[in-house]
Design an enzyme around this catalytic site. Structure first.
Site, PDB file in Angstrom:
ATOM      1  N   GLU A   1       0.890  -1.168   0.000  1.00  0.00           N
ATOM      2  CA  GLU A   1       0.000   0.000   0.000  1.00  0.00           C
ATOM      3  C   GLU A   1       0.922   1.210   0.000  1.00  0.00           C
ATOM      4  O   GLU A   1       1.424   1.631   1.040  1.00  0.00           O
ATOM      5  CB  GLU A   1      -0.920  -0.039   1.234  1.00  0.00           C
TER       6      GLU A   1
ATOM      7  N   CYS B   1      -1.710   9.054   2.831  1.00  0.00           N
ATOM      8  CA  CYS B   1      -1.550   8.508   1.489  1.00  0.00           C
ATOM      9  C   CYS B   1      -2.760   8.832   0.625  1.00  0.00           C
ATOM     10  O   CYS B   1      -2.667   8.841  -0.603  1.00  0.00           O
ATOM     11  CB  CYS B   1      -1.301   7.009   1.542  1.00  0.00           C
TER      12      CYS B   1
END
Length: 381
Positions: A129, A163
């Site tokens: 990720e 993110c």
């Protein structure tokens, strides 16, 4: 499932994978560990956690809490373990250890490439990720107040250090000036200060290196022909002695600028004009990353296209809600240079398990493949 062979049945089983290694970034020192570790536990695995050395105190505090829970429930403490130390000393050894079949990593694309190379060489598994370069399309058919609120929160929450933070705003050219001016007015109202102050909206960047990246991005914007339209300063004086407090920045740019193609982990928001939905989707997808995305529009032709195969190429695509944040019930992760991995909900649990297909013959015959006749034991017992 039905077998093609008479009086045979088939099914899939999922077995515990064993040991799961979790490497988490500084910005979410608890959540990322939790949504990996809890799935792993449900799947029957044990977890070794290596947090970012920047947030080791948070990791130790969390582990002291979970240690108490394990003891009270008579679960061996080693089911959830913490490895304390910097990547310089234990990182590559951790990744190369064949006793850890799965490594789940949250971090930058650069870190992900390093991890996948080491884990891949031993044919281990990885959940990656990685970075995001998340965009919101602001349509002329959207609720502009909602879009303004979503864009503001998406860009400045956690000081742009998620993110899923909003990095790019793709704004229809007929509303561009109006929306930009409203956004600047909203930015001017942001309270920048200590994160424990309840009135604070924007806290500090994590360290001086993050501040340098923030300033460098602005220099590159100007060098490539863009324009800083608001903010970008490093704050000084009482309360800002650390040198890590900045004024969130807004810049007018073109999507092809090299600095726009990269993820700067700081509160800098790029404004980009588009003329049509074809144009907007092309610009949206024309970056290496593919984590989160959003569109603000009340036009169902636009929103459904955005969610279709020819729309957003990201792992997360939202309508009338910002790019940042995620619910634990949905699988979290992205495509392209975001790594392709998934964590938390949906069927993401399958990555934490070993899959096995089983076939059972409940007859007294043994049919062979491709109709082969094998009569060597035809007359035997």
């Amino acid at each position: 499932m039905h077998s093609e062979r008479e009086r045979h049945s088939m099914y899939d089983q999922y077995h515990p994978l064993g040991v799961v290694g979790v490497i988490s970034a500084f910005n979410f020192p608890v959540a990322v560990w939790a949504w990996n570790a809890m799935l792993a536990l449900v799947c029957g695995d044990v977890v070794v956690w290596k947090p970012s050395s920047k947030v080791m105190l948070s990791a130790v505090a969390v582990h002291k809490i979970i240690e108490k829970v394990l003891i009270e429930n008579e679960v061996p403490e080693g089911v959830l373990s913490l490895v304390a130390g910097s990547s310089k000393y234990i990182g590559d050894d951790f990744l190369a250890d064949k006793r850890i079949p799965l490594i789940s990593v949250t971090g930058s694309t650069r870190v992900g490439r390093h991890v996948s190379k080491i884990v891949g060489e031993r044919l281990g598994r990885s959940i990656l990720e990685l970075g995001g370069n998340n965009a919101i399309i602001v349509s002329q058919y959207g609720n502009l107040n909602m879009a303004l609120r979503g864009s503001l929160f998406g860009a400045v929450a956690t000081s742009g250090q998620r993110c899923t933070s909003t990095r790019r705003l793709l704004i229809h050219d007929c509303i561009f000036d109006k929306f930009r001016d409203k956004l600047i007015a909203a930015y001017k109202q942001l309270k920048i200060g200590h994160p424990l102050d309840a009135s604070t909206i924007v806290g500090p960047l994590v360290d001086k290196d993050a501040v340098k990246a923030f300033l460098h991005a602005q220099e590159q914007v100007v060098k490539e022909g863009g324009k800083i339209v608001y903010g970008g300063q490093v704050l000084e004086g009482e309360g800002y002695e650390s040198g890590c407090y900045v004024v969130p920045c807004i810049a007018e740019v073109e999507n092809h600028y090299q600095i726009v193609q990269e993820e700067t982990f700081a509160p800098i928001l790029y404004l980009i004009k588009y003329k049509s939905m074809d144009d907007a989707i092309e610009l949206h997808n024309a970056v290496p990353q593919g984590l989160s995305s959003a569109i603000f529009s009340k036009n169902i032709l636009e929103t459904e296209r955005f969610l279709s195969h020819e729309g957003s190429d990201c792992g997360i695509a939202n309508v009338n809600i910002a790019t940042n944040g995620a619910e634990i019930g949905g699988a979290f992760g992205g495509e392209k240079e975001t790594g392709g991995g998934r964590e938390s909900g949906s069927d993401a649990w399958k990555a934490y398990m070993r899959r096995q297909t089983n076939t059972i013959n409940f007859s007294t015959e043994l049919p062979l493949a491709q109709g082969i006749k094998f009569d060597a034991f035809e007359n035997g017992d």
